[in-house]
Write a protein that holds these residues in place. Sequence first.
Motif, PDB file in Angstrom:
ATOM      1  N   TRP A   1       3.660  -9.773  94.374  1.00 16.54           N
ATOM      2  CA  TRP A   1       3.332  -8.878  93.254  1.00 16.54           C
ATOM      3  C   TRP A   1       4.272  -7.678  93.208  1.00 16.54           C
ATOM      4  O   TRP A   1       4.651  -7.216  92.129  1.00 16.54           O
ATOM      5  CB  TRP A   1       1.877  -8.420  93.366  1.00 16.54           C
ATOM      6  CG  TRP A   1       0.885  -9.550  93.263  1.00 16.54           C
ATOM      7  CD1 TRP A   1       1.045 -10.721  92.591  1.00 16.54           C
ATOM      8  CD2 TRP A   1      -0.402  -9.600  93.870  1.00 16.54           C
ATOM      9  NE1 TRP A   1      -0.073 -11.507  92.734  1.00 16.54           N
ATOM     10  CE2 TRP A   1      -0.990 -10.844  93.515  1.00 16.54           C
ATOM     11  CE3 TRP A   1      -1.141  -8.743  94.678  1.00 16.54           C
ATOM     12  CZ2 TRP A   1      -2.263 -11.234  93.928  1.00 16.54           C
ATOM     13  CZ3 TRP A   1      -2.409  -9.123  95.104  1.00 16.54           C
ATOM     14  CH2 TRP A   1      -2.962 -10.360  94.731  1.00 16.54           C
ATOM     15  N   LYS A   2       4.662  -7.181  94.379  1.00 14.91           N
ATOM     16  CA  LYS A   2       5.606  -6.059  94.416  1.00 14.91           C
ATOM     17  C   LYS A   2       6.961  -6.464  93.841  1.00 14.91           C
ATOM     18  O   LYS A   2       7.594  -5.692  93.105  1.00 14.91           O
ATOM     19  CB  LYS A   2       5.768  -5.545  95.841  1.00 14.91           C
ATOM     20  CG  LYS A   2       4.577  -4.755  96.372  1.00 14.91           C
ATOM     21  CD  LYS A   2       4.892  -4.216  97.769  1.00 14.91           C
ATOM     22  CE  LYS A   2       3.820  -3.268  98.267  1.00 14.91           C
ATOM     23  NZ  LYS A   2       4.190  -2.639  99.552  1.00 14.91           N
ATOM     24  N   GLN A   3       7.397  -7.658  94.166  1.00 13.57           N
ATOM     25  CA  GLN A   3       8.666  -8.145  93.614  1.00 13.57           C
ATOM     26  C   GLN A   3       8.574  -8.279  92.100  1.00 13.57           C
ATOM     27  O   GLN A   3       9.519  -7.960  91.366  1.00 13.57           O
ATOM     28  CB  GLN A   3       9.043  -9.492  94.253  1.00 13.57           C
ATOM     29  CG  GLN A   3       9.410  -9.429  95.725  1.00 13.57           C
ATOM     30  CD  GLN A   3      10.701  -8.659  95.993  1.00 13.57           C
ATOM     31  OE1 GLN A   3      11.534  -8.480  95.090  1.00 13.57           O
ATOM     32  NE2 GLN A   3      10.878  -8.176  97.215  1.00 13.57           N
ATOM     33  N   SER A   4       7.423  -8.726  91.622  1.00 17.62           N
ATOM     34  CA  SER A   4       7.223  -8.838  90.176  1.00 17.62           C
ATOM     35  C   SER A   4       7.227  -7.457  89.507  1.00 17.62           C
ATOM     36  O   SER A   4       7.744  -7.301  88.394  1.00 17.62           O
ATOM     37  CB  SER A   4       5.897  -9.544  89.880  1.00 17.62           C
ATOM     38  OG  SER A   4       5.921 -10.880  90.346  1.00 17.62           O
ATOM     39  N   ALA A   5       6.631  -6.467  90.183  1.00 20.48           N
ATOM     40  CA  ALA A   5       6.661  -5.099  89.652  1.00 20.48           C
ATOM     41  C   ALA A   5       8.094  -4.599  89.542  1.00 20.48           C
ATOM     42  O   ALA A   5       8.465  -3.941  88.554  1.00 20.48           O
ATOM     43  CB  ALA A   5       5.839  -4.170  90.539  1.00 20.48           C
ATOM     44  N   ASP A   6       8.921  -4.924  90.521  1.00 15.29           N
ATOM     45  CA  ASP A   6      10.321  -4.522  90.489  1.00 15.29           C
ATOM     46  C   ASP A   6      11.029  -5.137  89.277  1.00 15.29           C
ATOM     47  O   ASP A   6      11.779  -4.451  88.559  1.00 15.29           O
ATOM     48  CB  ASP A   6      11.000  -4.949  91.787  1.00 15.29           C
ATOM     49  CG  ASP A   6      12.419  -4.422  91.909  1.00 15.29           C
ATOM     50  OD1 ASP A   6      12.633  -3.228  91.625  1.00 15.29           O
ATOM     51  OD2 ASP A   6      13.311  -5.205  92.275  1.00 15.29           O
ATOM     52  N   ALA A   7      10.739  -6.411  89.019  1.00 12.68           N
ATOM     53  CA  ALA A   7      11.360  -7.089  87.876  1.00 12.68           C
ATOM     54  C   ALA A   7      10.859  -6.529  86.550  1.00 12.68           C
ATOM     55  O   ALA A   7      11.585  -6.534  85.544  1.00 12.68           O
ATOM     56  CB  ALA A   7      11.082  -8.588  87.956  1.00 12.68           C
ATOM     57  N   ALA A   8       9.621  -6.027  86.534  1.00  9.60           N
ATOM     58  CA  ALA A   8       9.017  -5.531  85.291  1.00  9.60           C
ATOM     59  C   ALA A   8       9.260  -4.046  85.061  1.00  9.60           C
ATOM     60  O   ALA A   8       8.899  -3.521  84.003  1.00  9.60           O
ATOM     61  CB  ALA A   8       7.508  -5.794  85.317  1.00  9.60           C
ATOM     62  N   ALA A   9       9.860  -3.352  86.035  1.00  8.98           N
ATOM     63  CA  ALA A   9       9.972  -1.892  85.941  1.00  8.98           C
ATOM     64  C   ALA A   9      10.744  -1.452  84.699  1.00  8.98           C
ATOM     65  O   ALA A   9      10.368  -0.475  84.042  1.00  8.98           O
ATOM     66  CB  ALA A   9      10.631  -1.333  87.205  1.00  8.98           C
ATOM     67  N   ARG A  10      11.811  -2.152  84.368  1.00 12.86           N
ATOM     68  CA  ARG A  10      12.594  -1.757  83.189  1.00 12.86           C
ATOM     69  C   ARG A  10      11.863  -2.100  81.881  1.00 12.86           C
ATOM     70  O   ARG A  10      11.692  -1.220  81.027  1.00 12.86           O
ATOM     71  CB  ARG A  10      13.970  -2.429  83.242  1.00 12.86           C
ATOM     72  CG  ARG A  10      14.920  -1.959  82.161  1.00 12.86           C
ATOM     73  CD  ARG A  10      15.430  -0.554  82.383  1.00 12.86           C
ATOM     74  NE  ARG A  10      16.371  -0.436  83.477  1.00 12.86           N
ATOM     75  CZ  ARG A  10      16.992   0.683  83.816  1.00 12.86           C
ATOM     76  NH1 ARG A  10      16.739   1.800  83.138  1.00 12.86           N
ATOM     77  NH2 ARG A  10      17.827   0.722  84.845  1.00 12.86           N
ATOM     78  N   PRO A  11      11.396  -3.356  81.683  1.00  5.86           N
ATOM     79  CA  PRO A  11      10.723  -3.658  80.403  1.00  5.86           C
ATOM     80  C   PRO A  11       9.410  -2.924  80.195  1.00  5.86           C
ATOM     81  O   PRO A  11       8.990  -2.731  79.047  1.00  5.86           O
ATOM     82  CB  PRO A  11      10.502  -5.173  80.462  1.00  5.86           C
ATOM     83  CG  PRO A  11      10.680  -5.561  81.880  1.00  5.86           C
ATOM     84  CD  PRO A  11      11.623  -4.573  82.477  1.00  5.86           C
ATOM     85  N   LEU A  12       8.746  -2.487  81.270  1.00  8.85           N
ATOM     86  CA  LEU A  12       7.478  -1.766  81.127  1.00  8.85           C
ATOM     87  C   LEU A  12       7.645  -0.248  81.272  1.00  8.85           C
ATOM     88  O   LEU A  12       6.682   0.465  81.494  1.00  8.85           O
ATOM     89  CB  LEU A  12       6.454  -2.272  82.150  1.00  8.85           C
ATOM     90  CG  LEU A  12       5.946  -3.707  81.944  1.00  8.85           C
ATOM     91  CD1 LEU A  12       4.882  -4.067  82.975  1.00  8.85           C
ATOM     92  CD2 LEU A  12       5.395  -3.896  80.526  1.00  8.85           C
ATOM     93  N   SER A  13       8.858   0.243  81.111  1.00 10.23           N
ATOM     94  CA  SER A  13       9.120   1.680  81.251  1.00 10.23           C
ATOM     95  C   SER A  13       8.880   2.410  79.933  1.00 10.23           C
ATOM     96  O   SER A  13       8.825   1.808  78.856  1.00 10.23           O
ATOM     97  CB  SER A  13      10.561   1.915  81.701  1.00 10.23           C
ATOM     98  OG  SER A  13      11.454   1.556  80.651  1.00 10.23           O
ATOM     99  N   ALA A  14       8.756   3.728  80.025  1.00 10.87           N
ATOM    100  CA  ALA A  14       8.568   4.548  78.833  1.00 10.87           C
ATOM    101  C   ALA A  14       9.741   4.401  77.870  1.00 10.87           C
ATOM    102  O   ALA A  14       9.561   4.428  76.651  1.00 10.87           O
ATOM    103  CB  ALA A  14       8.409   6.015  79.237  1.00 10.87           C
TER     104      ALA A  14
END
Length: 376
Positions: A345-358
């Motif tokens: 899940w942490k790796q997935s959060a890393d991958a999603a950090a840019r598309p889910l950013s402000a």
Amino acid sequence: MTHLPSLLILTFSPIRSDPRVLKQVELFKDKYRVSTCAYGDAPDGVEEHFALPADSRGWPSDKVGLISHQYGRVYDGLPAVQSARAILPKGKFDVILANDLNTLPLALELEPRLGVHADLHEFAPREKEDNVKWRLFIAPFMRWLCSRYLPLAASVTTVSQGIADEYTKDYGMPVKVVTNAAPYAAGTVRPAGERIRLIHSAAGQRYRKLENFVEAMKDAPAWLTLDMIVMPNEPDYVAELKALAADVPAITFRDPVPYKDLVRTLTEYDVSIVFLPPTNFNLKNALPNKFFEAVQARIALIVGPSPAMVGLVKEHGLGAITKDFSAQSLRETLFALTPEAIDRWKQSADAAARPLSAESQVAVWETVIADIVGAG
């Protein structure tokens, strides 16, 4: 040098600790001549700041006016409105960005040259519908504000699709969505260790049922700990909560963290619990700051079956979803955690950090304000 349009960002909140409004300031401060009106000191980078007295509340207390449905009188009597009228000039600004429903009538009254954009942080008519007095006396006032003033806004945004759909259904105007996504933060994934550290932060309000966390962590295994950051909104309730947790060694209460330090603080943990029993419409449709801050911290998420959060957790593989909103369901989900699952899940959060950013969200604000300027 091109003359920049003037923009007033208006809020009845302490602006330096309001993440959503600070994102507006950051977005517009180099594109417009930005002024702000709010409680507290000026945020960085604005041209002018109109400070509201800290004791000038922005919510109604005129019982006679509420009971007799004299809603114009109720609004005019709001201390924040009276204070703002005393310091804000009419006709000075090209555009006003009005945060929350209680600033919208004032924004329109200030007669900006080009128009008003309303950013609604909640579905106002049902904000505290779990409280009978609020439902009987305040909700009709909120519905009056919506019916009378929302059609006069040039455009409207809110925080989640469920809330946007409800505004459109009840009041007929199109509403765009800008989630409470956190600014992108560069970071790396820290693997989970043998001890799993959980974090939950919340306003200390009874309707949030924070006692669920205490019940869920009773007799927790030694490898599982929970830190709670609880704001003192209702001091008696927070005291009750801490007394209830006194015999639960797995739970520790820690002091609130400044917003600028929050994501960095979250990186100390493995899992953020964003578990919001749907005690009112807004909690049912919530997509809160803390969800997105966990993603930027590259940690896993445990959420209840809240529709807006479930969709993102499933789409990006960010964590686990409890079966329901009971303490038992939360307990079962927490006790089943493994370092291997958390690391995925942490790796997935890393991958999603840019598309889910402000940065991926605030473009909507940029467009609607530009449309108002362009139309003018």
